[in-house]
Design a protein around this motif. Sequence first.
Motif, PDB file in Angstrom:
ATOM      1  N   ALA A 114       3.311 -15.121   8.850  1.00 38.74           N
ATOM      2  CA  ALA A 114       2.804 -15.442  10.186  1.00 38.74           C
ATOM      3  C   ALA A 114       3.926 -15.960  11.084  1.00 38.74           C
ATOM      4  O   ALA A 114       4.017 -15.596  12.267  1.00 38.74           O
ATOM      5  N   GLN A 115       4.801 -16.799  10.546  1.00 37.89           N
ATOM      6  CA  GLN A 115       5.925 -17.313  11.324  1.00 37.89           C
ATOM      7  C   GLN A 115       6.847 -16.187  11.770  1.00 37.89           C
ATOM      8  O   GLN A 115       7.301 -16.144  12.916  1.00 37.89           O
ATOM      9  N   ALA A 116       7.116 -15.256  10.847  1.00 40.65           N
ATOM     10  CA  ALA A 116       8.013 -14.151  11.172  1.00 40.65           C
ATOM     11  C   ALA A 116       7.406 -13.212  12.218  1.00 40.65           C
ATOM     12  O   ALA A 116       8.086 -12.783  13.155  1.00 40.65           O
ATOM     13  N   LEU A 117       6.124 -12.905  12.074  1.00 40.30           N
ATOM     14  CA  LEU A 117       5.490 -11.944  12.979  1.00 40.30           C
ATOM     15  C   LEU A 117       5.230 -12.519  14.358  1.00 40.30           C
ATOM     16  O   LEU A 117       5.143 -11.782  15.342  1.00 40.30           O
ATOM     17  N   THR A 118       5.122 -13.836  14.460  1.00 38.38           N
ATOM     18  CA  THR A 118       4.887 -14.449  15.758  1.00 38.38           C
ATOM     19  C   THR A 118       6.197 -14.947  16.390  1.00 38.38           C
ATOM     20  O   THR A 118       6.184 -15.525  17.476  1.00 38.38           O
ATOM     21  N   GLY A 151      -0.069  -6.594  -6.006  1.00 33.96           N
ATOM     22  CA  GLY A 151      -0.388  -5.476  -6.877  1.00 33.96           C
ATOM     23  C   GLY A 151      -0.438  -4.147  -6.159  1.00 33.96           C
ATOM     24  O   GLY A 151      -0.607  -3.103  -6.785  1.00 33.96           O
ATOM     25  N   THR A 152      -0.270  -4.152  -4.836  1.00 36.09           N
ATOM     26  CA  THR A 152      -0.258  -2.933  -4.031  1.00 36.09           C
ATOM     27  C   THR A 152       0.412  -3.270  -2.705  1.00 36.09           C
ATOM     28  O   THR A 152       0.843  -4.404  -2.495  1.00 36.09           O
ATOM     29  N   SER A 153       0.518  -2.292  -1.820  1.00 33.11           N
ATOM     30  CA  SER A 153       1.137  -2.547  -0.519  1.00 33.11           C
ATOM     31  C   SER A 153       0.071  -2.659   0.565  1.00 33.11           C
ATOM     32  O   SER A 153      -1.034  -2.138   0.429  1.00 33.11           O
ATOM     33  N   SER A 154       0.424  -3.349   1.654  1.00 28.43           N
ATOM     34  CA  SER A 154      -0.516  -3.565   2.759  1.00 28.43           C
ATOM     35  C   SER A 154       0.008  -2.885   4.018  1.00 28.43           C
ATOM     36  O   SER A 154       1.030  -2.197   3.993  1.00 28.43           O
ATOM     37  N   ASP A 155      -0.675  -3.104   5.136  1.00 26.11           N
ATOM     38  CA  ASP A 155      -0.260  -2.493   6.400  1.00 26.11           C
ATOM     39  C   ASP A 155       0.826  -3.290   7.112  1.00 26.11           C
ATOM     40  O   ASP A 155       1.192  -2.982   8.232  1.00 26.11           O
ATOM     41  N   GLY A 156       1.350  -4.329   6.463  1.00 31.28           N
ATOM     42  CA  GLY A 156       2.435  -5.118   7.045  1.00 31.28           C
ATOM     43  C   GLY A 156       1.980  -6.242   7.950  1.00 31.28           C
ATOM     44  O   GLY A 156       2.794  -7.084   8.342  1.00 31.28           O
ATOM     45  N   ASN A 157       0.690  -6.294   8.274  1.00 27.45           N
ATOM     46  CA  ASN A 157       0.164  -7.334   9.156  1.00 27.45           C
ATOM     47  C   ASN A 157      -0.472  -8.489   8.403  1.00 27.45           C
ATOM     48  O   ASN A 157      -0.795  -9.514   9.017  1.00 27.45           O
ATOM     49  N   ARG A 193       1.043  -5.730  16.210  1.00 29.28           N
ATOM     50  CA  ARG A 193       0.051  -5.471  15.169  1.00 29.28           C
ATOM     51  C   ARG A 193      -0.323  -3.994  15.097  1.00 29.28           C
ATOM     52  O   ARG A 193      -0.483  -3.441  14.000  1.00 29.28           O
ATOM     53  N   ALA A 194      -0.437  -3.330  16.237  1.00 26.99           N
ATOM     54  CA  ALA A 194      -0.846  -1.920  16.236  1.00 26.99           C
ATOM     55  C   ALA A 194       0.273  -1.009  15.740  1.00 26.99           C
ATOM     56  O   ALA A 194       0.011   0.026  15.117  1.00 26.99           O
ATOM     57  N   GLY A 195       1.526  -1.380  15.997  1.00 26.91           N
ATOM     58  CA  GLY A 195       2.633  -0.505  15.633  1.00 26.91           C
ATOM     59  C   GLY A 195       3.183  -0.722  14.244  1.00 26.91           C
ATOM     60  O   GLY A 195       3.831   0.166  13.677  1.00 26.91           O
ATOM     61  N   ARG A 196       2.937  -1.888  13.656  1.00 32.24           N
ATOM     62  CA  ARG A 196       3.554  -2.219  12.374  1.00 32.24           C
ATOM     63  C   ARG A 196       3.153  -1.271  11.243  1.00 32.24           C
ATOM     64  O   ARG A 196       3.994  -0.956  10.384  1.00 32.24           O
ATOM     65  N   PRO A 197       1.916  -0.782  11.182  1.00 29.76           N
ATOM     66  CA  PRO A 197       1.571   0.163  10.116  1.00 29.76           C
ATOM     67  C   PRO A 197       2.388   1.460  10.147  1.00 29.76           C
ATOM     68  O   PRO A 197       2.374   2.212   9.165  1.00 29.76           O
ATOM     69  N   ARG A 198       3.107   1.727  11.235  1.00 28.58           N
ATOM     70  CA  ARG A 198       3.964   2.918  11.263  1.00 28.58           C
ATOM     71  C   ARG A 198       5.110   2.794  10.266  1.00 28.58           C
ATOM     72  O   ARG A 198       5.605   3.798   9.756  1.00 28.58           O
ATOM     73  N   LEU A 199       5.540   1.580   9.997  1.00 31.22           N
ATOM     74  CA  LEU A 199       6.597   1.358   9.020  1.00 31.22           C
ATOM     75  C   LEU A 199       6.055   1.052   7.632  1.00 31.22           C
ATOM     76  O   LEU A 199       6.735   1.259   6.635  1.00 31.22           O
ATOM     77  N   ALA A 200       4.841   0.546   7.569  1.00 31.55           N
ATOM     78  CA  ALA A 200       4.234   0.245   6.269  1.00 31.55           C
ATOM     79  C   ALA A 200       3.871   1.550   5.565  1.00 31.55           C
ATOM     80  O   ALA A 200       3.525   2.547   6.199  1.00 31.55           O
ATOM     81  N   TRP A 201       3.968   1.538   4.258  1.00 32.87           N
ATOM     82  CA  TRP A 201       3.571   2.682   3.438  1.00 32.87           C
ATOM     83  C   TRP A 201       2.527   2.178   2.455  1.00 32.87           C
ATOM     84  O   TRP A 201       2.834   1.448   1.524  1.00 32.87           O
TER      85      TRP A 201
END
Length: 264
Positions: free
Chosen positions: A249-253, A141-147, A191-199
């Motif tokens: 989780a599989q994709a991010l790790t 229902g909304t967007s997250s920080d990508g993590n 984890r720290a850099g991913r929110p740079r792409l998340a909106w």
Amino acid sequence: MRAWLVIVPVVLVTLVGIPLQWLSLALRLPTRRTLPVLYHRIVLALVGVRVRVVGAPAAVRPLLILANHASWLDIPVLGGRLPLCFVAKSEVARWPGIGLLAKLQRTIFVDRSSRTATGRVAGEMAARMNDGDPVVLFAEGTSSDGNRVLPFRSALIGAARLSLGEAAGPAATIQPLAIAYVGFAGLPLGRAGRPRLAWYGDMDLAPHLMEVLRRGGVEVELRFGETLAAGGRKAAAQEAERAVRALLAQALTGRPGSGISCGI
């Protein structure tokens, strides 16, 4: 400079594509489905987005794809894979430029503040799925920080499947999908850099858009899960949420999977 070198051709392609898609919709031509796919692929190539796909969209119809949501980039990334319809909040329809493009994409708009909107939107979703179009629902229902994956909302999931049943059609097959942003500007994202792409949250779109266009080099991984067994709306939402969490989780790790890399 790079941002403007991207913006100018994107605007030109958009100006050419708008009347072609409008005509396709007005005449119900087959190109109403294929033109958006071509458009999104061109935009991804111009922006510099590379997509890796693990798994594949299910061939069965009707199909409801339940995905996490992290960025405005999710739209061209998914829209460039196959013909489909999105479900978006009603405010998007009023955004300058973007609202028009969303309508030409045949987006289904939902007013989350209206209690009576669920039935109407579910009916539209059912009609599109019965017509052979997969429907993508960002179930958080909304967007997250990508993590992370936020809790899935079950109302539209159940209502859409109920509408399909009332139309004497088969129940929609549900397929979970994880969208993971794994690289930016040539560097892997942690984890720290991913929110740079998340909106997400209260972020302004224009500065975020310009940052992405200025840097390019976006790497995205799509992980399609196995289709889920039929069940009640809450059970279906919970099962899909668990599946998307595991896929993300599989994709991010960086866990291995049989994937196809491409430049779009």
